[in-house]
Design an enzyme around this catalytic site. Structure first.
Site, PDB file in Angstrom:
ATOM      1  N   THR A 148      37.726  11.100  25.536  1.00 52.50           N
ATOM      2  CA  THR A 148      39.119  11.151  25.067  1.00 52.50           C
ATOM      3  C   THR A 148      39.283  12.360  24.140  1.00 52.50           C
ATOM      4  O   THR A 148      38.329  12.764  23.487  1.00 52.50           O
ATOM      5  CB  THR A 148      39.407   9.846  24.298  1.00 52.50           C
ATOM      6  OG1 THR A 148      39.423   8.794  25.242  1.00 52.50           O
ATOM      7  CG2 THR A 148      40.718   9.877  23.530  1.00 52.50           C
ATOM      8  N   ARG A 176      45.105  -1.388  32.694  1.00 50.19           N
ATOM      9  CA  ARG A 176      44.507  -1.503  31.354  1.00 50.19           C
ATOM     10  C   ARG A 176      44.992  -0.365  30.454  1.00 50.19           C
ATOM     11  O   ARG A 176      45.059   0.788  30.852  1.00 50.19           O
ATOM     12  CB  ARG A 176      42.980  -1.460  31.491  1.00 50.19           C
ATOM     13  CG  ARG A 176      42.214  -1.492  30.156  1.00 50.19           C
ATOM     14  CD  ARG A 176      41.871  -0.106  29.662  1.00 50.19           C
ATOM     15  NE  ARG A 176      41.023  -0.137  28.469  1.00 50.19           N
ATOM     16  CZ  ARG A 176      40.779   0.929  27.723  1.00 50.19           C
ATOM     17  NH1 ARG A 176      41.311   2.101  28.020  1.00 50.19           N
ATOM     18  NH2 ARG A 176      39.999   0.839  26.662  1.00 50.19           N
ATOM     19  N   VAL A 177      45.347  -0.706  29.243  1.00 50.61           N
ATOM     20  CA  VAL A 177      45.742   0.303  28.260  1.00 50.61           C
ATOM     21  C   VAL A 177      44.848   0.131  27.030  1.00 50.61           C
ATOM     22  O   VAL A 177      44.671  -0.992  26.549  1.00 50.61           O
ATOM     23  CB  VAL A 177      47.225   0.145  27.857  1.00 50.61           C
ATOM     24  CG1 VAL A 177      47.592   1.133  26.761  1.00 50.61           C
ATOM     25  CG2 VAL A 177      48.136   0.353  29.066  1.00 50.61           C
ATOM     26  N   GLY A 178      44.287   1.220  26.565  1.00 50.75           N
ATOM     27  CA  GLY A 178      43.423   1.169  25.388  1.00 50.75           C
ATOM     28  C   GLY A 178      44.173   1.516  24.121  1.00 50.75           C
ATOM     29  O   GLY A 178      45.388   1.323  24.012  1.00 50.75           O
ATOM     30  N   ASP A 179      43.435   2.035  23.160  1.00 49.24           N
ATOM     31  CA  ASP A 179      44.022   2.330  21.847  1.00 49.24           C
ATOM     32  C   ASP A 179      44.784   3.651  21.807  1.00 49.24           C
ATOM     33  O   ASP A 179      45.665   3.832  20.965  1.00 49.24           O
ATOM     34  CB  ASP A 179      42.915   2.383  20.785  1.00 49.24           C
ATOM     35  CG  ASP A 179      41.886   3.464  21.095  1.00 49.24           C
ATOM     36  OD1 ASP A 179      41.497   3.602  22.284  1.00 49.24           O
ATOM     37  OD2 ASP A 179      41.476   4.187  20.170  1.00 49.24           O
ATOM     38  N   THR A 199      38.665   7.805  18.911  1.00 51.24           N
ATOM     39  CA  THR A 199      38.040   7.771  20.229  1.00 51.24           C
ATOM     40  C   THR A 199      36.942   6.719  20.226  1.00 51.24           C
ATOM     41  O   THR A 199      36.310   6.489  19.205  1.00 51.24           O
ATOM     42  CB  THR A 199      37.443   9.130  20.608  1.00 51.24           C
ATOM     43  OG1 THR A 199      36.653   8.970  21.803  1.00 51.24           O
ATOM     44  CG2 THR A 199      36.554   9.705  19.522  1.00 51.24           C
ATOM     45  N   GLY A 202      38.172   1.390  23.239  1.00 54.29           N
ATOM     46  CA  GLY A 202      39.555   1.202  22.816  1.00 54.29           C
ATOM     47  C   GLY A 202      39.904  -0.201  22.383  1.00 54.29           C
ATOM     48  O   GLY A 202      40.692  -0.396  21.460  1.00 54.29           O
TER      49      GLY A 202
HETATM   50  N1  ASP Z   1      39.589   5.094  23.350  1.00 58.19           N
HETATM   51  C1  ASP Z   1      39.706   5.401  24.751  1.00 58.19           C
HETATM   52  C2  ASP Z   1      40.235   4.190  25.474  1.00 58.19           C
HETATM   53  O1  ASP Z   1      39.792   3.099  25.182  1.00 58.19           O
HETATM   54  C3  ASP Z   1      38.444   5.829  25.388  1.00 58.19           C
HETATM   55  C4  ASP Z   1      37.610   6.840  24.621  1.00 58.19           C
HETATM   56  O2  ASP Z   1      37.925   7.230  23.520  1.00 58.19           O
HETATM   57  O3  ASP Z   1      36.586   7.251  25.172  1.00 58.19           O
HETATM   58  O4  ASP Z   1      41.017   4.325  26.370  1.00 58.19           O
END
Ligand code: ASP
Length: 278
Positions: A148, A176-179, A199, A202
């Site tokens: 990320t 799916r949605v992360g942070d 990063t 998430g």
């Molecule tokens: N934080 C990101 C997510 O969960 C992934 C990452 O930072 O590698 O989508």
């Protein structure tokens, strides 16, 4: 120099074979953000320019280099926040937008919403003449789970901003949605405290409201930026998450903590000191 900038190219295991390439791209991203700040541009535009350069590189898990979900489809997420006004914009699950971070800026500036998703977000992007790409644009071979990208900036007017962009976690469930596109989790900025771009895993950053936690610790506990960022990351670790963040405060102090094996990161301090580390 009264401005400063810090960027990341994701937490995780940094492969030695790609390290010089990663450092070169991080350096170019710093240059892109610094050019905006040097010309008296805003922290928002600087953070977005730095992130857009990383998205275009194809080297990190964002933009051209984004990983696919479990069905082999790209679903990209990005967000931005302006510490001067607490205005924020984000997109999630967009498939063909070239620079999701620029779409996020547009959502912030052109709508009274914060987060647009999927086809609705893409319709908004088309109307606003945001660049679209075809499937062939994406780099297929990128398998790293992390990568990320993000940036935080302090501009010459004393304003802070943060931006984050990702392809998400590799082989994630569709939808799916992360942070990363969630304000308060992967991204936060408030001139009164700091700007943060995270990063890592998430789900853990979402559950601990990480980026806002850094800001809240400074605001309510009076902690310094490095202390607040380290403490917020310990909460992520306590629920089994690894990762890191770049963060900056109103004086241009920069913190780049991580608890993962590595984190691609770079910074330009207000004294003009340039650091690029993996
Ligand atoms: N934080 C990101 C997510 O969960 C992934 C990452 O930072 O590698 O989508």
């Amino acid at each position: 120099m009264s401005w400063a900038l810090a960027i990341h190219g994701g937490a995780g295991i940094i492969r030695h074979a790609r390290s010089s390439l990663q450092k070169r791209i991080l350096s170019e991203s710093l240059d892109a953000g610094a050019a905006v700040l040097q010309a008296q541009g805003t922290a928002v535009d600087a953070a977005a320019a730095a992130v857009a350069a990383l998205e275009d590189s194809g080297v990190f898990n964002a933009g051209r280099g984004a990983v696919c979900n479990a069905e082999g489809v790209h679903e990209l997420d990005a967000s931005v926040m302006d510490g001067a006004t607490l205005a924020a914009g984000a997109v999630a699950g967009v498939r063909r937008v070239r620079n999701p971070v620029l779409a996020a800026v547009r959502v912030m500036r052109e709508t009274h919403h914060v987060l647009l998703i999927g086809t609705g977000a893409e319709g908004f992007c088309r109307k606003n003449r945001i660049d679209f790409v075809s499937e062939g644009y994406f780099v297929r071979k990128l398998k790293t789970r992390h990568g990320t990208v993000g940036a935080v900036a302090l501009d010459a007017q004393g304003n802070l901003a943060a931006a984050t962009s990702t392809g998400g976690t590799g082989a994630k469930l569709p939808g799916r949605v992360g942070d990363s596109p969630i304000i308060g989790a992967g991204t936060y900025a408030d001139n009164a405290t700091c700007a943060v771009s995270a990063t890592g895993v998430g789900e853990a950053f979402l559950r601990s409201a990480f980026a806002h936690d850094v800001s809240a610790r400074m605001r309510y506990l009076g902690e310094t930026l490095p202390r607040a960022a380290a403490a917020a990351l310990r909460r992520v670790a306590a629920i089994g998450g690894d990762g890191g963040a770049v963060a900056i405060d109103a004086r241009g102090r920069i913190a780049m903590p991580f608890n993962s094996p590595g984190m691609a990161r770079a910074a330009l301090s207000p004294h003009g000191r340039r650091r690029i580390e993996l």
